[in-house]
Design a protein around this motif. Structure first.
Motif: not given
Length: 137
Positions: A3-6, A32-33, A55, A57-59, A61
């Motif tokens: 997962k990535k962070v926004l 991250y993005e 959601k 895809e992300y851990c 925000i």
């Protein structure tokens, strides 16, 4: 896929501040993005972006804001992902106004708030790293 962070900030002028966390994510190889979307100037675009965010895809925000600091609370009201607010050390109150607006969210709209300024930005990155590390256990 990990997962990535926004990371979201309300202004392009926040980029240097956001880079404090990005540098750590690069070092740790955390995906991250980064988006610049203002809760004041681009509310419709911000709302659409968060509501359509995949959601899974992300851990988390990280939302950066100074002065009136609406961004973290608005984002938290639009998603069930963990939202980490980071108050910028700007304006006549040097970030205290941003800090108070982030920690005083109404019940049901949680924002995990870090300290004011660069140490808060670093702690937001460390907090995300712990979230990611705990998912792997």
């Amino acid at each position: 896929m990990d997962k990535k962070v926004l990371l979201i900030s309300g202004s392009q002028s926040d980029e240097v501040f956001v880079n404090i966390a990005i540098d750590l994510f690069d070092e740790w190889k955390v995906d991250y993005e980064y988006k610049v979307l203002s809760a004041h100037r681009n509310l419709k675009e911000l709302t659409k972006f968060i509501e359509e965010l995949p959601k899974e895809e992300y851990c988390a925000i990280i939302a950066v804001a100074g002065l009136s600091a609406a961004l973290p609370g608005v984002v938290a009201s639009l998603t069930t992902l963990p939202v980490i607010g980071v108050p910028r050390d700007v304006g006549p109150l040097n970030g205290v106004d941003a800090l108070l607006s982030m920690i005083q969210m109404p019940s049901g709209v949680p924002v995990a708030t870090m300290g004011i300024g660069s140490s808060g930005m670093k702690n937001a990155a460390y907090f995300v790293k712990r979230l990611l590390d705990s998912e792997g256990e």
